[in-house]
Design a protein around this motif. Structure first.
Motif, PDB file in Angstrom:
ATOM      1  N   GLN A  21       0.828  -1.207   0.000  1.00 40.94           N
ATOM      2  CA  GLN A  21       0.000   0.000   0.000  1.00 40.94           C
ATOM      3  C   GLN A  21       0.863   1.258   0.000  1.00 40.94           C
ATOM      4  OE1 GLN A  21      -2.506  -0.444   3.430  1.00 40.94           O
ATOM      5  NE2 GLN A  21      -3.950  -1.812   2.391  1.00 40.94           N
ATOM      6  N   ILE A  22       1.927   1.236   0.792  1.00 41.71           N
ATOM      7  CA  ILE A  22       2.838   2.388   0.835  1.00 41.71           C
ATOM      8  C   ILE A  22       3.491   2.591  -0.528  1.00 41.71           C
ATOM      9  CG2 ILE A  22       5.029   3.214   1.806  1.00 41.71           C
ATOM     10  CD1 ILE A  22       4.153   1.897   4.470  1.00 41.71           C
ATOM     11  N   HIS A  23       3.927   1.506  -1.151  1.00 42.69           N
ATOM     12  CA  HIS A  23       4.546   1.587  -2.477  1.00 42.69           C
ATOM     13  C   HIS A  23       3.566   2.184  -3.492  1.00 42.69           C
ATOM     14  CE1 HIS A  23       7.158   0.643  -5.825  1.00 42.69           C
ATOM     15  NE2 HIS A  23       6.169  -0.030  -6.415  1.00 42.69           N
ATOM     16  N   GLU A  24       2.290   1.730  -3.455  1.00 40.75           N
ATOM     17  CA  GLU A  24       1.287   2.258  -4.379  1.00 40.75           C
ATOM     18  C   GLU A  24       1.047   3.742  -4.152  1.00 40.75           C
ATOM     19  OE1 GLU A  24      -2.114  -0.214  -3.710  1.00 40.75           O
ATOM     20  OE2 GLU A  24      -1.316  -1.883  -4.891  1.00 40.75           O
ATOM     21  N   LYS A  25       0.977   4.142  -2.900  1.00 35.84           N
ATOM     22  CA  LYS A  25       0.765   5.558  -2.581  1.00 35.84           C
ATOM     23  C   LYS A  25       1.945   6.408  -3.049  1.00 35.84           C
ATOM     24  CE  LYS A  25      -2.820   5.150   0.535  1.00 35.84           C
ATOM     25  NZ  LYS A  25      -4.111   5.448   0.070  1.00 35.84           N
ATOM     26  N   LYS A  26       3.162   5.887  -2.841  1.00 36.03           N
ATOM     27  CA  LYS A  26       4.353   6.622  -3.304  1.00 36.03           C
ATOM     28  C   LYS A  26       4.330   6.778  -4.818  1.00 36.03           C
ATOM     29  CE  LYS A  26       7.613   5.612   0.415  1.00 36.03           C
ATOM     30  NZ  LYS A  26       8.870   4.958   0.783  1.00 36.03           N
ATOM     31  N   ALA A  27       3.917   5.714  -5.518  1.00 35.69           N
ATOM     32  CA  ALA A  27       3.836   5.781  -6.980  1.00 35.69           C
ATOM     33  C   ALA A  27       2.804   6.817  -7.411  1.00 35.69           C
ATOM     34  CB  ALA A  27       3.488   4.415  -7.558  1.00 35.69           C
TER      35      ALA A  27
END
Length: 141
Positions: A21-27
């Motif tokens: 989820q953090i990776h998706e938000k960063k993207a």
């Protein structure tokens, strides 16, 4: 031990899910930064505003459907029936409790009468013994 391993595996899965989820938000943030840097931010605002308006419209429709369902004749009949059942149950419970209290008072009254009679019998016995003893002592004198 198996519970600990189950907890560890669920913690690992939860951690991986959060990392994803953090990776998706960063993207998503990086994509927005790119669009803002390129000057296409007005389109982003329009998209966000359009999404907000649509969400508001859907919410309003859902609330109207809920209002009509709650205010309909069927809902009123269900509420009336529920109130009647509750009233009937309360009346029945009150009657049952009243009867239980009457029975308990009758039991206590009977116990008091029994104790009173027993005390009277005992006093009568003691009085008889005293009179008998007094007559014997008078005869001895």
């Amino acid at each position: 031990d198996t519970e600990d391993s189950d907890n560890d595996s669920s913690d690992d899965a939860s951690r991986k899910e959060k990392e994803l989820q953090i990776h998706e938000k960063k993207a998503k943030v990086d994509a927005l930064k790119t669009e803002l840097a390129s000057g296409r931010w007005k389109a982003c605002i329009k998209e966000a505003a359009a999404a907000g308006v649509e969400s508001k419209r859907q919410t309003r429709e859902a609330l109207q459907r809920q209002e009509s369902a709650l205010a309909g004749d069927e809902a009123i009949r269900k509420d009336a029936a529920a109130l009647n059942r509750a009233q009937t149950n309360l009346a029945r419970d009150a009657e049952m409790n009243t009867e239980a209290i009457r029975q308990e008072f009758a039991r206590i009254r009977n116990a008091k009468v029994g104790l009173s009679r027993k005390r009277a019998e005992r006093l009568h016995e003691l009085t008889q013994q005293f009179n008998t003893t007094a007559l014997e002592e008078e005869n001895n004198i």
